[in-house]
Motif scaffolding. Structure first.
Motif, PDB file in Angstrom:
ATOM      1  N   GLY A  42       0.821  -1.209   0.000  1.00  0.00           N
ATOM      2  CA  GLY A  42       0.000   0.000   0.000  1.00  0.00           C
ATOM      3  C   GLY A  42       0.850   1.250   0.000  1.00  0.00           C
ATOM      4  N   PHE A  43       1.937   1.221   0.749  1.00  0.00           N
ATOM      5  CA  PHE A  43       2.853   2.366   0.795  1.00  0.00           C
ATOM      6  C   PHE A  43       3.526   2.556  -0.559  1.00  0.00           C
ATOM      7  N   TRP A  44       3.978   1.466  -1.163  1.00  0.00           N
ATOM      8  CA  TRP A  44       4.684   1.576  -2.442  1.00  0.00           C
ATOM      9  C   TRP A  44       3.763   1.979  -3.588  1.00  0.00           C
ATOM     10  N   ARG A  45       2.476   1.690  -3.483  1.00  0.00           N
ATOM     11  CA  ARG A  45       1.546   2.200  -4.492  1.00  0.00           C
ATOM     12  C   ARG A  45       1.501   3.722  -4.458  1.00  0.00           C
ATOM     13  N   ALA A  46       1.608   4.279  -3.254  1.00  0.00           N
ATOM     14  CA  ALA A  46       1.589   5.737  -3.113  1.00  0.00           C
ATOM     15  C   ALA A  46       2.944   6.346  -3.464  1.00  0.00           C
ATOM     16  N   TYR A  47       4.022   5.604  -3.186  1.00  0.00           N
ATOM     17  CA  TYR A  47       5.382   6.125  -3.437  1.00  0.00           C
ATOM     18  C   TYR A  47       6.210   5.058  -4.169  1.00  0.00           C
ATOM     19  N   PRO A  48       5.909   4.830  -5.459  1.00  0.00           N
ATOM     20  CA  PRO A  48       6.584   3.753  -6.184  1.00  0.00           C
ATOM     21  C   PRO A  48       8.099   3.955  -6.298  1.00  0.00           C
ATOM     22  N   ALA A  49       8.565   5.209  -6.265  1.00  0.00           N
ATOM     23  CA  ALA A  49      10.007   5.449  -6.376  1.00  0.00           C
ATOM     24  C   ALA A  49      10.762   4.787  -5.233  1.00  0.00           C
ATOM     25  N   LEU A  50      10.141   4.678  -4.078  1.00  0.00           N
ATOM     26  CA  LEU A  50      10.822   4.108  -2.926  1.00  0.00           C
ATOM     27  C   LEU A  50      10.890   2.589  -2.987  1.00  0.00           C
ATOM     28  N   LYS A  51      10.019   1.982  -3.814  1.00  0.00           N
ATOM     29  CA  LYS A  51      10.059   0.528  -3.938  1.00  0.00           C
ATOM     30  C   LYS A  51      11.358   0.076  -4.576  1.00  0.00           C
ATOM     31  N   SER A  52      11.838   0.840  -5.579  1.00  0.00           N
ATOM     32  CA  SER A  52      13.085   0.464  -6.250  1.00  0.00           C
ATOM     33  C   SER A  52      14.279   0.549  -5.307  1.00  0.00           C
ATOM     34  N   HIS A  53      14.147   1.354  -4.259  1.00  0.00           N
ATOM     35  CA  HIS A  53      15.210   1.449  -3.245  1.00  0.00           C
ATOM     36  C   HIS A  53      14.915   0.549  -2.047  1.00  0.00           C
ATOM     37  N   ASN A  54      13.826  -0.250  -2.160  1.00  0.00           N
ATOM     38  CA  ASN A  54      13.406  -1.145  -1.089  1.00  0.00           C
ATOM     39  C   ASN A  54      13.235  -0.398   0.230  1.00  0.00           C
ATOM     40  N   MET A  55      12.668   0.808   0.130  1.00  0.00           N
ATOM     41  CA  MET A  55      12.445   1.618   1.319  1.00  0.00           C
ATOM     42  C   MET A  55      10.964   1.588   1.686  1.00  0.00           C
ATOM     43  N   GLY A  56      10.662   1.104   2.873  1.00  0.00           N
ATOM     44  CA  GLY A  56       9.298   1.107   3.369  1.00  0.00           C
ATOM     45  C   GLY A  56       9.007   2.368   4.171  1.00  0.00           C
ATOM     46  N   PHE A  57       7.802   2.436   4.729  1.00  0.00           N
ATOM     47  CA  PHE A  57       7.383   3.619   5.482  1.00  0.00           C
ATOM     48  C   PHE A  57       8.310   3.877   6.668  1.00  0.00           C
ATOM     49  N   GLN A  58       8.684   2.827   7.395  1.00  0.00           N
ATOM     50  CA  GLN A  58       9.542   3.020   8.563  1.00  0.00           C
ATOM     51  C   GLN A  58      10.955   3.427   8.175  1.00  0.00           C
ATOM     52  N   ASP A  59      11.356   3.159   6.933  1.00  0.00           N
ATOM     53  CA  ASP A  59      12.698   3.544   6.485  1.00  0.00           C
ATOM     54  C   ASP A  59      12.774   5.024   6.128  1.00  0.00           C
ATOM     55  N   ILE A  60      11.704   5.550   5.506  1.00  0.00           N
ATOM     56  CA  ILE A  60      11.742   6.946   5.077  1.00  0.00           C
ATOM     57  C   ILE A  60      11.232   7.878   6.179  1.00  0.00           C
ATOM     58  N   ALA A  61      10.256   7.413   6.971  1.00  0.00           N
ATOM     59  CA  ALA A  61       9.731   8.214   8.082  1.00  0.00           C
ATOM     60  C   ALA A  61      10.555   7.914   9.322  1.00  0.00           C
ATOM     61  N   ASN A  62      11.840   8.206   9.220  1.00  0.00           N
ATOM     62  CA  ASN A  62      12.811   7.774  10.213  1.00  0.00           C
ATOM     63  C   ASN A  62      13.750   8.931  10.534  1.00  0.00           C
ATOM     64  N   GLY A  63      13.899   9.232  11.806  1.00  0.00           N
ATOM     65  CA  GLY A  63      14.691  10.387  12.196  1.00  0.00           C
ATOM     66  C   GLY A  63      16.121  10.347  11.691  1.00  0.00           C
ATOM     67  N   GLU A  64      16.793   9.220  11.852  1.00  0.00           N
ATOM     68  CA  GLU A  64      18.190   9.130  11.428  1.00  0.00           C
ATOM     69  C   GLU A  64      18.310   9.130   9.908  1.00  0.00           C
ATOM     70  N   ALA A  65      17.400   8.433   9.218  1.00  0.00           N
ATOM     71  CA  ALA A  65      17.423   8.414   7.759  1.00  0.00           C
ATOM     72  C   ALA A  65      17.199   9.803   7.189  1.00  0.00           C
ATOM     73  N   PHE A  66      16.345  10.578   7.838  1.00  0.00           N
ATOM     74  CA  PHE A  66      16.089  11.936   7.370  1.00  0.00           C
ATOM     75  C   PHE A  66      17.348  12.791   7.491  1.00  0.00           C
TER      76      PHE A  66
END
Length: 272
Positions: A42-66
């Protein structure tokens, strides 16, 4: 009880209440057209660019990753900021506000949503606890202070195909480091909760003055149970509205299965 019986019980609680506590999770925004991030697909349908980087919601909505990659972080949050600004809150917000206006003690809102839609719908800002912060406010990524400031002057331009910010990064006015959304992220030790503290104290004081409290919980799931806990601790008249996770201990409240707007419409027809 079947749905109609529970609906009548819920409507009677609302009619008898002298104050309404609205508690809301992500499911409240779905009827406005906002994406539901339930599950990685469901997350990747909204943000398909992040699927190619194998990044899920917890990976991008992450303090250190930001902090490591703010251009991509703001690609995600900049898109969300624009989306929330351009989305009109659905009619269910108006129903809740109308019911509350008829009550002696009015209403208070406790929400994990960061979209600012309760304010947009006319609920007073000083009666809203945003327990996970708000995307409409910024703070320093380096926590040079606890300051939080409005994002009104920040207008992100985003390459949605790549999920990257193409306009300049926002900056902290004190130290010049990159600014971030004032949102509680995963693995986030830097979130400034200063905006949430004072409304929480006002909420507790308000509850003490309510004699016949009814809680209306909308679209709050079990995965992060902050909103559900807030609802249940203020029972026993909790109306839980949820498409799937609607069950509740009958000593605490009633569970109504369905989308927020549809169930609010059903309740509104009994409240008129």
């Amino acid at each position: 009880m079947d749905y109609d019986q529970k609906l009548k019980t819920a409507a009677s609680w609302l009619r008898e209440a002298d104050g309404i506590l609205v508690t809301a999770g992500a499911g409240m925004g779905v009827d406005s057209g906002l994406p539901d991030f339930r599950g990685e697909e469901g997350f990747w349908r909204a943000y398909p660019a992040l699927k190619s980087h194998n990044m899920g919601f917890q990976d991008i909505a992450n303090g250190e990753a930001f902090r490591r990659d703010p251009v991509r972080g703001w690609g995600f949050y900049g898109h969300r900021l624009n989306l929330y600004r351009n989305t009109i809150p659905h009619e269910g917000y108006d129903m809740l506000r109308r019911w509350s206006a008829a009550k002696e003690r009015g209403a208070f809102v406790f929400t994990s949503n960061v979209d600012g839609h309760f304010q947009r719908a006319g609920f007073p800002a000083n009666r809203i606890v945003e327990c996970h912060g708000s995307i409409h406010f910024l703070q320093c990524t380096r926590s040079c202070s606890h300051d939080v400031w409005s994002a009104d002057d920040f207008h992100p331009e985003v390459d949605e195909e790549q999920c990257l910010l193409t306009s300049p990064l926002p900056r902290c006015p004190k130290c010049g480091n990159v600014a971030r959304p004032n949102i509680l992220m995963f693995d986030d030790w830097d979130w400034s909760d200063i905006r949430a503290k004072r409304p929480r104290m006002r909420l507790e004081a308000w509850i003490l003055g309510v004699e016949r409290l009814t809680v209306v919980e909308l679209g709050a799931g079990r995965a992060i149970p902050t909103v559900r806990i807030a609802s249940e601790r203020n029972g026993p008249r909790v109306i839980r509205i949820n498409t799937t996770e609607y069950t509740i201990n009958p000593t605490i409240g009633v569970g109504l299965q369905g989308p927020a707007l549809a169930v609010l419409n059903d309740l509104d027809s009994l409240m008129r």
